[in-house]
Enzyme design. Structure first.
Site, mmCIF file in Angstrom:
data_model
loop_
_atom_site.group_PDB
_atom_site.id
_atom_site.type_symbol
_atom_site.label_atom_id
_atom_site.label_comp_id
_atom_site.label_asym_id
_atom_site.label_seq_id
_atom_site.Cartn_x
_atom_site.Cartn_y
_atom_site.Cartn_z
ATOM 1 N N GLY A 97 -39.087 9.172 9.679
ATOM 2 C CA GLY A 97 -40.334 9.597 9.046
ATOM 3 C C GLY A 97 -40.915 8.630 8.041
ATOM 4 N N ASP A 105 -40.777 10.524 3.748
ATOM 5 C CA ASP A 105 -42.121 10.989 4.044
ATOM 6 C C ASP A 105 -42.496 12.199 3.190
ATOM 7 O OD1 ASP A 105 -40.293 12.654 5.339
ATOM 8 O OD2 ASP A 105 -41.059 12.286 7.350
ATOM 9 N N ASP A 142 -39.334 18.719 0.827
ATOM 10 C CA ASP A 142 -39.638 20.106 1.164
ATOM 11 C C ASP A 142 -38.650 20.975 0.371
ATOM 12 O OD1 ASP A 142 -40.668 22.297 2.585
ATOM 13 O OD2 ASP A 142 -39.452 21.940 4.342
ATOM 14 N N VAL A 150 -46.815 19.966 8.398
ATOM 15 C CA VAL A 150 -47.749 18.863 8.656
ATOM 16 C C VAL A 150 -47.139 17.809 9.562
ATOM 17 C CG1 VAL A 150 -49.142 19.136 6.566
ATOM 18 C CG2 VAL A 150 -47.031 17.779 6.467
ATOM 19 N N ASP A 192 -43.236 14.303 12.086
ATOM 20 C CA ASP A 192 -43.282 14.694 13.485
ATOM 21 C C ASP A 192 -43.162 16.196 13.688
ATOM 22 O OD1 ASP A 192 -40.399 14.783 12.795
ATOM 23 O OD2 ASP A 192 -40.158 15.225 14.936
HETATM 24 P P1 IMP Z 1 -35.981 18.834 2.916
HETATM 25 O O1 IMP Z 1 -34.539 18.442 3.028
HETATM 26 O O2 IMP Z 1 -36.195 20.292 3.202
HETATM 27 O O3 IMP Z 1 -36.627 18.404 1.624
HETATM 28 O O4 IMP Z 1 -36.739 18.166 4.103
HETATM 29 C C1 IMP Z 1 -36.985 16.867 4.196
HETATM 30 C C2 IMP Z 1 -37.222 16.472 5.637
HETATM 31 O O5 IMP Z 1 -37.699 17.561 6.427
HETATM 32 C C3 IMP Z 1 -38.287 15.423 5.702
HETATM 33 O O6 IMP Z 1 -37.727 14.132 5.635
HETATM 34 C C4 IMP Z 1 -38.933 15.692 7.032
HETATM 35 O O7 IMP Z 1 -38.260 14.974 8.042
HETATM 36 C C5 IMP Z 1 -38.728 17.160 7.298
HETATM 37 N N1 IMP Z 1 -39.942 17.962 6.992
HETATM 38 C C6 IMP Z 1 -40.163 18.784 5.961
HETATM 39 N N2 IMP Z 1 -41.370 19.335 5.991
HETATM 40 C C7 IMP Z 1 -41.973 18.838 7.088
HETATM 41 C C8 IMP Z 1 -43.280 19.010 7.664
HETATM 42 O O8 IMP Z 1 -44.168 19.725 7.172
HETATM 43 N N3 IMP Z 1 -43.520 18.309 8.804
HETATM 44 C C9 IMP Z 1 -42.603 17.486 9.380
HETATM 45 N N4 IMP Z 1 -41.379 17.281 8.867
HETATM 46 C C10 IMP Z 1 -41.062 17.952 7.739
HETATM 47 MG MG MG Z 2 -37.269 13.001 7.367
#
Ligand code: IMP
Ligand code: MG
Length: 176
Positions: A44, A100, A103, A153, A159
Site C-alpha cells: 500500500g 498508506d 485504521d 477507501v 486496494d
Molecule cells: P490497521 O492495522 O487497522 O491500522 O490497518 C492498517 C492497514 O489496513 C493498512 O495498511 C491498509 O492496508 C488496510 N486498510 C485499512 N483501512 C483501509 C481502507 O479503507 N482501504 C484499504 N485498506 C485499508
Molecule cells: Mg497496508
C-alpha cells in the site's frame, strides 16, 4: 454480479500532490543531519513512498517490509505478522515507518514495537490517511496527510481485493 467499484474521489490527485510535497519538506527539515531510513509497508505504501521521498531534499535510504494483510475483506483482525522483513540493519538509525493508512492502529503499533527492539536511534510513523474514528491500538502517528471519516477507501496504494492501488487519487468504494 459485478464487485464493488471505486466511486467518488474523497481526496483528489491535486490535493495529494500538494500535501505530500508539504509533508516531504516538513520531514526533511525534521530529519536534517540524521541517518534516515524510510520504511515502506508493502504494498500500500508504494506510491506514497515514491512521491514522498522525491519531496525530501535529504540523503536517505529506503527499504520495505510486508505485513500480513486483510485478505479480501475490509476489516482488521488485530493480529499482525511480519511476512517480509527489511534488508537493512536499522541499529543506530532514524527510522520513519511509512504506510498508506492508519485504521485500527494495530499494524503501526506492532511494527513500531518490532523495529524499536532492533536498537534504532528513533522510530516515527507517517501515513497518508488517518481514520481516527477506528483506533483500537494506542499508537502515535507523527505525520498525517489527511484525516478521513470511517469509510473504506481505495486508490493511491490502497486496494480492495488487490485492485485499484494504481488510481492516482483516493476514492470511496461503491457497492460494498
Ligand atoms: P490497521 O492495522 O487497522 O491500522 O490497518 C492498517 C492497514 O489496513 C493498512 O495498511 C491498509 O492496508 C488496510 N486498510 C485499512 N483501512 C483501509 C481502507 O479503507 N482501504 C484499504 N485498506 C485499508
Ligand atoms: Mg497496508
Amino acid at each position: 454480479m459485478p464487485g464493488p467499484r471505486p466511486g467518488q474521489a474523497l481526496v483528489a490527485e491535486k490535493e495529494i500532490v500538494a500535501r505530500v510535497g508539504e509533508l516531504g519538506r516538513e520531514i526533511a527539515r525534521d530529519y536534517a543531519a540524521t541517518n534516515l531510513v524510510l520504511v515502506g509497508v508493502l504494498q500500500g505504501a508504494i506510491p506514497f513512498v515514491a512521491d514522498l521521498m522525491r519531496a525530501m531534499a535529504l540523503d536517505l535510504t529506503i527499504d520495505f517490509l510486508r505485513t500480513s494483510s486483510y485478505g479480501s475483506g475490509t476489516t482488521s483482525s488485530g493480529t499482525v505478522k511480519l511476512v517480509t522483513d527489511l534488508s537493512v540493519d536499522i541499529a543506530g538509525r532514524d527510522v520513519l515507518i511509512v504506510d498508506d493508512i492508519v485504521d485500527t492502529g494495530h499494524t503501526l503499533a506492532a511494527l513500531r514495537r518490532t523495529l524499536e527492539a532492533r536498537g534504532p536511534r528513533s522510530v516515527r510513523t507517517c501515513v497518508l490517511l488517518d481514520k481516527t474514528g477506528r483506533r483500537e491500538a494506542d499508537v502515535t502517528v507523527d505525520y498525517v496527510g489527511f484525516t478521513i471519516p470511517n469509510v473504506f477507501v481505495v486508490g493511491y496504494g490502497l486496494d480492495y481485493d488487490g485492485l485499484y492501488r494504481n488510481l492516482p487519487y483516493v476514492a470511496t468504494l461503491d457497492g460494498i
